[in-house]
Design a protein around this motif. Structure first.
Motif, PDB file in Angstrom:
ATOM      1  N   TRP A 205      43.264  31.699  33.904  1.00 21.59           N
ATOM      2  CA  TRP A 205      41.980  31.697  33.204  1.00 21.59           C
ATOM      3  C   TRP A 205      40.845  32.080  34.155  1.00 21.59           C
ATOM      4  N   HIS A 206      40.828  31.505  35.354  1.00 20.00           N
ATOM      5  CA  HIS A 206      39.788  31.840  36.325  1.00 20.00           C
ATOM      6  C   HIS A 206      39.828  33.328  36.680  1.00 20.00           C
ATOM      7  N   GLN A 207      41.034  33.855  36.882  1.00 24.86           N
ATOM      8  CA  GLN A 207      41.161  35.259  37.277  1.00 24.86           C
ATOM      9  C   GLN A 207      40.675  36.190  36.167  1.00 24.86           C
ATOM     10  N   GLN A 208      41.060  35.895  34.933  1.00 24.92           N
ATOM     11  CA  GLN A 208      40.639  36.742  33.821  1.00 24.92           C
ATOM     12  C   GLN A 208      39.137  36.624  33.583  1.00 24.92           C
ATOM     13  N   THR A 209      38.610  35.409  33.670  1.00 28.62           N
ATOM     14  CA  THR A 209      37.181  35.201  33.458  1.00 28.62           C
ATOM     15  C   THR A 209      36.363  35.898  34.537  1.00 28.62           C
ATOM     16  N   ASP A 210      36.832  35.827  35.781  1.00 33.92           N
ATOM     17  CA  ASP A 210      36.103  36.467  36.865  1.00 33.92           C
ATOM     18  C   ASP A 210      36.135  37.981  36.733  1.00 33.92           C
ATOM     19  N   LYS A 211      37.209  38.500  36.177  1.00 33.88           N
ATOM     20  CA  LYS A 211      37.309  39.951  35.974  1.00 33.88           C
ATOM     21  C   LYS A 211      36.350  40.408  34.882  1.00 33.88           C
ATOM     22  N   LEU A 212      36.238  39.619  33.808  1.00 31.45           N
ATOM     23  CA  LEU A 212      35.414  40.011  32.661  1.00 31.45           C
ATOM     24  C   LEU A 212      33.936  39.693  32.872  1.00 31.45           C
TER      25      LEU A 212
ATOM     26  N   ALA B 111      28.604  35.404  35.461  1.00 26.86           N
ATOM     27  CA  ALA B 111      28.575  34.242  34.573  1.00 26.86           C
ATOM     28  C   ALA B 111      29.593  33.201  35.022  1.00 26.86           C
ATOM     29  N   HIS B 112      30.735  33.655  35.506  1.00 28.69           N
ATOM     30  CA  HIS B 112      31.766  32.742  35.999  1.00 28.69           C
ATOM     31  C   HIS B 112      31.248  31.948  37.198  1.00 28.69           C
ATOM     32  N   LEU B 113      30.586  32.651  38.129  1.00 27.86           N
ATOM     33  CA  LEU B 113      30.051  31.983  39.304  1.00 27.86           C
ATOM     34  C   LEU B 113      28.997  30.948  38.911  1.00 27.86           C
TER      35      LEU B 113
ATOM     36  N   LEU C 261      32.293  30.326  45.604  1.00 26.42           N
ATOM     37  CA  LEU C 261      32.800  31.603  46.114  1.00 26.42           C
ATOM     38  C   LEU C 261      34.215  31.458  46.662  1.00 26.42           C
ATOM     39  N   HIS C 262      34.478  30.360  47.356  1.00 31.92           N
ATOM     40  CA  HIS C 262      35.845  30.107  47.828  1.00 31.92           C
ATOM     41  C   HIS C 262      36.805  29.969  46.654  1.00 31.92           C
ATOM     42  N   LEU C 263      36.337  29.344  45.588  1.00 38.68           N
ATOM     43  CA  LEU C 263      37.182  29.168  44.409  1.00 38.68           C
ATOM     44  C   LEU C 263      37.494  30.517  43.766  1.00 38.68           C
ATOM     45  N   LYS C 264      36.458  31.371  43.658  1.00 38.53           N
ATOM     46  CA  LYS C 264      36.634  32.703  43.063  1.00 38.53           C
ATOM     47  C   LYS C 264      37.641  33.549  43.838  1.00 38.53           C
ATOM     48  N   TRP C 265      37.545  33.498  45.166  1.00 38.77           N
ATOM     49  CA  TRP C 265      38.324  34.427  45.971  1.00 38.77           C
ATOM     50  C   TRP C 265      39.575  33.826  46.597  1.00 38.77           C
ATOM     51  N   LEU C 266      39.658  32.504  46.650  1.00 41.60           N
ATOM     52  CA  LEU C 266      40.789  31.896  47.338  1.00 41.60           C
ATOM     53  C   LEU C 266      41.618  31.001  46.422  1.00 41.60           C
ATOM     54  N   SER C 267      41.107  29.824  46.066  1.00 41.28           N
ATOM     55  CA  SER C 267      41.937  28.872  45.328  1.00 41.28           C
ATOM     56  C   SER C 267      42.195  29.299  43.895  1.00 41.28           C
ATOM     57  N   LYS C 268      41.161  29.847  43.215  1.00 44.98           N
ATOM     58  CA  LYS C 268      41.262  30.323  41.831  1.00 44.98           C
ATOM     59  C   LYS C 268      41.698  29.228  40.854  1.00 44.98           C
ATOM     60  N   ASP C 269      41.468  27.991  41.219  1.00 44.59           N
ATOM     61  CA  ASP C 269      41.799  26.875  40.329  1.00 44.59           C
ATOM     62  C   ASP C 269      40.952  25.676  40.726  1.00 44.59           C
ATOM     63  N   MET C 270      39.969  25.341  39.889  1.00 44.99           N
ATOM     64  CA  MET C 270      39.063  24.263  40.281  1.00 44.99           C
ATOM     65  C   MET C 270      39.760  22.909  40.309  1.00 44.99           C
ATOM     66  N   ASN C 271      40.905  22.775  39.616  1.00 40.41           N
ATOM     67  CA  ASN C 271      41.640  21.510  39.650  1.00 40.41           C
ATOM     68  C   ASN C 271      42.309  21.261  40.998  1.00 40.41           C
ATOM     69  N   GLU C 272      42.668  22.340  41.697  1.00 42.05           N
ATOM     70  CA  GLU C 272      43.406  22.206  42.954  1.00 42.05           C
ATOM     71  C   GLU C 272      42.596  22.714  44.149  1.00 42.05           C
TER      72      GLU C 272
ATOM     73  N   VAL D 274      49.332  47.304  42.934  1.00 39.35           N
ATOM     74  CA  VAL D 274      48.239  47.252  41.956  1.00 39.35           C
ATOM     75  C   VAL D 274      48.163  45.862  41.328  1.00 39.35           C
ATOM     76  N   ALA D 275      49.314  45.335  40.917  1.00 47.62           N
ATOM     77  CA  ALA D 275      49.338  44.020  40.274  1.00 47.62           C
ATOM     78  C   ALA D 275      48.803  42.945  41.219  1.00 47.62           C
ATOM     79  N   PHE D 276      49.177  43.028  42.482  1.00 47.55           N
ATOM     80  CA  PHE D 276      48.721  42.022  43.452  1.00 47.55           C
ATOM     81  C   PHE D 276      47.216  42.096  43.640  1.00 47.55           C
ATOM     82  N   TRP D 277      46.687  43.290  43.891  1.00 43.26           N
ATOM     83  CA  TRP D 277      45.254  43.402  44.186  1.00 43.26           C
ATOM     84  C   TRP D 277      44.398  43.252  42.941  1.00 43.26           C
ATOM     85  N   GLN D 278      44.968  43.469  41.767  1.00 46.31           N
ATOM     86  CA  GLN D 278      44.216  43.166  40.546  1.00 46.31           C
ATOM     87  C   GLN D 278      43.906  41.683  40.459  1.00 46.31           C
ATOM     88  N   GLY D 279      44.811  40.858  40.986  1.00 44.45           N
ATOM     89  CA  GLY D 279      44.571  39.425  41.010  1.00 44.45           C
ATOM     90  C   GLY D 279      43.681  38.991  42.158  1.00 44.45           C
ATOM     91  N   GLU D 280      43.781  39.685  43.301  1.00 42.59           N
ATOM     92  CA  GLU D 280      43.045  39.275  44.495  1.00 42.59           C
ATOM     93  C   GLU D 280      41.686  39.954  44.631  1.00 42.59           C
TER      94      GLU D 280
END
Length: 390
Positions: free
Chosen positions: A109-116, A120-122, A136-147, A300-306
């Motif tokens: 969810w974080h990855q898709q929201t940040d892409k779209l 607003a996500h930040l 910013l660390h969450l957006k680029w590193l953890s990508k999960d506010m629960n963890e 491509v798949a990897f960097w689309q996520g990162e």
């Protein structure tokens, strides 16, 4: 025989619903001489059958057709497909709500929201209680506010003993410096990290330098190294956000940003940092780019996520010209820049895996190393040397 109020009670429906059914031809009561409607046991059973059909997701009109004749198989198949789609959507909604409550991973969810909607996500993350650095660390590193807290603790455990936190080399930085038509006198090094470029700029120019990063521990280490080399008198350390730099317009004749502009978005960085430059000033930045027009699907798949905004060199050059810069030169950083970063990182990850077997941060870094080893050359860091146009 039943009055409409009695029928409503037996069928557990409202009087207005029964009147609507009668208007739609689903119910056919008998009107008595006194004007009251009367209904039979057959009407009660017809209502029960109607309710059973409705339980399958059929509309009233579809139920009417089923009551009037043989059920059409195509109708049921169509309704089943629609029901499966509805169930999938509701399951997706439930998964998200559970994840928001801490009962699952929020990464997709974080990855898709940040892409779209990255901005607003930040902003939303800040509303959830994260400061800008954490967001910013969450957006680029953890990508999960629960963890996030555990992820960052593991991430810093990996990097605390490493010298470099990103690909780079002294030779590449000095090459970029040599391409400037004149030596800058006031430099801001944005996202300096442990300050490799800061120290080089201090050694090879006589400029006053402001080194900016939001990680105080990195600035503390940089400060010690500068002091050891007697370079600290010309360098000011600033622990602040690159998205809200507290400096007046035209304060610098060079903006230096190696591997950091992506954090706020390269196009946004070009726009926001340009006013910091004096007329005719320079900007030097590096960015991760595609070096081929047909990269491998796995890469491509990897960097689309990162790094969803990863572009080709030509696309980035277009962005820079549109932002009001002339391109002095550009080049892909060396293989040395990558190996000096990834070889120590790979050794550190291997050292920690036995004691951190379930670490998401370790797993992410392991995947990144594998992508680097398989596909470097399809992508790479590229250095851009720019001139602010008037």
């Amino acid at each position: 025989m039943y009055r409409i109020s009695q029928l409503a009670e037996k069928a557990k429906l409202s009087r207005s619903t029964l009147l609507y059914y009668e208007k739609q031809g689903l119910l056919d009561g008998t009107r008595q001489a006194n004007g009251y409607r009367r209904y039979s046991d057959k009407d009660v059973q017809r209502l029960h059958l109607l309710q059973q059909l409705q339980a399958g997701g059929l509309t009233l009109q579809e139920c009417k057709s089923c009551l009037a004749g043989k059920v059409e198989r195509s109708l049921l198949e169509q309704r089943l497909r629609q029901l499966d789609e509805d169930i999938a959507q509701k399951q997706q909604a439930r998964t998200l709500l559970a994840a928001l409550l801490g009962e699952g991973s929020l990464r997709p969810w974080h990855q898709q929201t940040d892409k779209l909607a990255p901005d607003a996500h930040l902003d939303w993350l800040k509303l959830q209680g994260f400061n800008e650095k954490q967001a910013l660390h969450l957006k680029w590193l953890s990508k999960d506010m629960n963890e996030h807290d555990q992820y960052m603790a593991d991430f810093m455990t990996v990097f605390q003993t490493l010298t470099r936190w990103a690909p780079g080399s002294d030779a590449d930085s000095l090459k970029a410096l040599s391409l400037l038509p004149s030596t800058p006198q006031n430099i801001i090094d944005i996202g300096c990290g442990k300050g490799f470029s800061t120290r080089l700029l201090a050694q090879h120019t006589k400029a006053q330098i402001v080194a900016v990063d939001n990680e105080q521990s990195a600035l503390d280490e940089l400060g010690k190294r500068l002091a050891e080399q007697a370079l600290d008198s010309r360098v000011t350390l600033s622990c602040t956000s690159m998205t809200a730099l507290p400096f007046s317009p035209s304060s610098f004749d060079c903006v230096w940003a190696e591997g950091s502009a992506y954090i706020m978005g390269v196009e946004q960085a070009l726009t926001q940092w340009r006013p910091l430059l004096k007329e005719g000033g320079y900007m030097v930045l590096s960015d991760l780019v595609w070096l081929t027009d047909s990269p491998s699907d796995e890469a491509v798949a990897f960097w689309q996520g990162e790094y969803p905004d990863m572009q080709t060199v030509e696309k980035r050059l277009t962005h820079m010209r549109q932002a009001g810069f002339a391109v002095i030169d550009h080049f892909t950083v060396s293989q040395t820049a990558w190996s000096d970063y990834y070889q120590p990182l790979k050794a550190r990850v291997a050292q920690l895996i036995p004691s951190m077997p379930n670490s998401t941060a370790i797993a992410d870094l392991t995947r990144e190393i594998a992508i680097y080893e398989r596909y470097l050359g399809e992508f790479g860091y590229h250095m851009f040397v720019l001139h602010k146009e008037t």
